[in-house]
Design a protein around this motif. Structure first.
Motif, mmCIF file in Angstrom:
data_model
loop_
_atom_site.group_PDB
_atom_site.id
_atom_site.type_symbol
_atom_site.label_atom_id
_atom_site.label_comp_id
_atom_site.label_asym_id
_atom_site.label_seq_id
_atom_site.Cartn_x
_atom_site.Cartn_y
_atom_site.Cartn_z
ATOM 1 N N PRO A 7 0.761 -1.145 0.005
ATOM 2 C CA PRO A 7 0.284 -0.098 0.018
ATOM 3 C C PRO A 7 0.820 1.278 0.153
ATOM 4 O O PRO A 7 0.374 2.235 -0.430
ATOM 5 C CB PRO A 7 -1.076 -0.186 1.523
ATOM 6 N N LEU A 8 2.005 1.244 0.466
ATOM 7 C CA LEU A 8 2.696 2.514 0.625
ATOM 8 C C LEU A 8 3.369 3.073 -0.702
ATOM 9 O O LEU A 8 3.839 4.171 -1.003
ATOM 10 C CB LEU A 8 3.878 2.319 1.565
ATOM 11 N N LYS A 9 3.463 1.855 -1.791
ATOM 12 C CA LYS A 9 3.842 2.380 -3.228
ATOM 13 C C LYS A 9 2.889 3.604 -3.883
ATOM 14 O O LYS A 9 3.501 4.290 -4.424
ATOM 15 C CB LYS A 9 4.060 1.106 -4.084
ATOM 16 N N ASP A 10 1.680 3.912 -3.136
ATOM 17 C CA ASP A 10 1.151 4.823 -3.707
ATOM 18 C C ASP A 10 1.440 6.035 -3.133
ATOM 19 O O ASP A 10 0.933 7.134 -3.657
ATOM 20 C CB ASP A 10 -0.385 4.550 -3.152
ATOM 21 N N TYR A 11 2.215 6.212 -2.111
ATOM 22 C CA TYR A 11 2.773 7.492 -1.484
ATOM 23 C C TYR A 11 4.149 7.745 -1.911
ATOM 24 O O TYR A 11 4.588 8.673 -1.516
ATOM 25 C CB TYR A 11 2.618 7.313 0.096
ATOM 26 N N ASN A 13 6.893 9.781 -3.770
ATOM 27 C CA ASN A 13 6.864 11.085 -3.993
ATOM 28 C C ASN A 13 5.807 11.912 -3.478
ATOM 29 O O ASN A 13 5.523 13.114 -3.679
ATOM 30 C CB ASN A 13 6.723 11.352 -5.678
ATOM 31 N N SER A 14 5.257 11.490 -2.449
ATOM 32 C CA SER A 14 4.327 12.227 -1.446
ATOM 33 C C SER A 14 5.058 12.406 -0.227
ATOM 34 O O SER A 14 6.000 11.828 0.162
ATOM 35 C CB SER A 14 3.241 11.451 -1.058
ATOM 36 N N LEU A 15 4.519 13.648 0.647
ATOM 37 C CA LEU A 15 5.042 14.077 1.745
ATOM 38 C C LEU A 15 4.375 13.155 2.912
ATOM 39 O O LEU A 15 3.108 13.137 2.924
ATOM 40 C CB LEU A 15 4.601 15.482 2.011
ATOM 41 N N ILE A 16 5.130 12.366 3.576
ATOM 42 C CA ILE A 16 4.774 11.423 4.675
ATOM 43 C C ILE A 16 5.496 12.010 5.930
ATOM 44 O O ILE A 16 6.412 12.512 5.889
ATOM 45 C CB ILE A 16 5.091 10.107 4.260
ATOM 46 N N ARG A 17 4.701 11.452 7.094
ATOM 47 C CA ARG A 17 5.190 11.679 8.498
ATOM 48 C C ARG A 17 5.313 10.096 8.717
ATOM 49 O O ARG A 17 4.350 9.427 8.692
ATOM 50 C CB ARG A 17 4.183 12.454 9.379
ATOM 51 N N VAL A 18 6.345 10.040 9.704
ATOM 52 C CA VAL A 18 6.728 8.656 10.236
ATOM 53 C C VAL A 18 7.052 8.931 11.681
ATOM 54 O O VAL A 18 7.707 9.761 11.935
ATOM 55 C CB VAL A 18 7.782 7.918 9.550
ATOM 56 N N ILE A 19 6.408 8.055 12.552
ATOM 57 C CA ILE A 19 6.755 7.792 13.848
ATOM 58 C C ILE A 19 7.532 6.558 14.162
ATOM 59 O O ILE A 19 7.179 5.542 13.430
ATOM 60 C CB ILE A 19 5.398 7.560 14.854
ATOM 61 N N THR A 20 8.435 6.570 14.637
ATOM 62 C CA THR A 20 9.513 5.407 14.668
ATOM 63 C C THR A 20 9.225 4.704 16.109
ATOM 64 O O THR A 20 8.480 5.459 16.867
ATOM 65 C CB THR A 20 11.023 5.969 14.574
ATOM 66 N N THR A 21 9.778 3.508 16.093
ATOM 67 C CA THR A 21 9.666 2.676 17.356
ATOM 68 C C THR A 21 10.458 3.246 18.540
ATOM 69 O O THR A 21 10.339 3.013 19.764
ATOM 70 C CB THR A 21 10.223 1.248 17.214
ATOM 71 N N ASP A 22 11.256 4.088 18.471
ATOM 72 C CA ASP A 22 11.795 5.023 19.354
ATOM 73 C C ASP A 22 11.473 6.340 19.713
ATOM 74 O O ASP A 22 11.832 7.040 20.525
ATOM 75 C CB ASP A 22 13.551 4.957 19.489
ATOM 76 N N GLY A 23 10.193 6.613 19.069
ATOM 77 C CA GLY A 23 9.447 7.901 19.481
ATOM 78 C C GLY A 23 9.833 9.045 18.800
ATOM 79 O O GLY A 23 9.372 10.158 19.109
ATOM 80 N N ARG A 24 10.679 8.877 17.722
ATOM 81 C CA ARG A 24 10.795 10.028 17.015
ATOM 82 C C ARG A 24 9.764 10.353 15.747
ATOM 83 O O ARG A 24 9.059 9.546 15.436
ATOM 84 C CB ARG A 24 12.061 9.981 16.157
ATOM 85 N N THR A 25 9.500 11.570 15.647
ATOM 86 C CA THR A 25 8.601 12.065 14.450
ATOM 87 C C THR A 25 9.619 12.507 13.210
ATOM 88 O O THR A 25 10.237 13.621 13.503
ATOM 89 C CB THR A 25 7.546 13.014 15.100
ATOM 90 N N CYS A 76 3.333 5.174 9.444
ATOM 91 C CA CYS A 76 3.523 6.476 8.745
ATOM 92 C C CYS A 76 2.340 6.603 7.866
ATOM 93 O O CYS A 76 1.430 5.825 7.534
ATOM 94 C CB CYS A 76 4.596 6.006 7.794
ATOM 95 N N GLY A 77 1.944 8.013 7.334
ATOM 96 C CA GLY A 77 0.866 8.335 6.840
ATOM 97 C C GLY A 77 1.217 9.646 5.750
ATOM 98 O O GLY A 77 2.027 10.374 5.940
#
Length: 103
Positions: A7-11, A13-25, A76-77
């Motif tokens: 499903p992420l292939k559709d994103y 070249n898009s702006l995404i936000r990721v939250i990591t397992t260690d709490g970084r944004t 991520c989204g």
């Protein structure tokens, strides 16, 4: 990186936000992804939001191009850029996102 058809292939070249397992944004433009959810982001920034009772300012660090290992990706989204532009990120306060890794 191998080609990924999830499903992420559709994103790409898009702006995404990721939250990591260690709490970084992290936020950046998704350049590539593989079948192990390794991400390559460009124009990446890391936002550090301070807690409600902190007098310290929020931080935005420019990281540029970033290879993020898939085992660090919690969620991520796609970013709604219009809505994101309306937020004063330097004034936002909130609770710390804790680690989700169990040792």
């Amino acid at each position: 990186m191998s080609q990924y058809f999830g499903p992420l292939k559709d994103y790409v070249n898009s702006l995404i936000r990721v939250i990591t397992t260690d709490g970084r944004t992290l936020q950046g433009t998704l350049l590539a992804i593989d079948n192990q959810t390794n991400l390559i982001l460009t124009d990446t920034i890391e936002r550090t939001i301070q807690e409600h009772d902190s007098d310290a300012p929020n931080e935005i660090r420019e990281l540029g191009i970033l290879l993020l290992r898939g085992d660090l990706v919690l969620i991520c989204g796609e970013v709604d850029e219009e809505m994101d532009d309306e937020i004063n990120w330097m004034a936002v306060k909130g609770d710390t996102i804790g680690s989700t890794k169990h040792v």
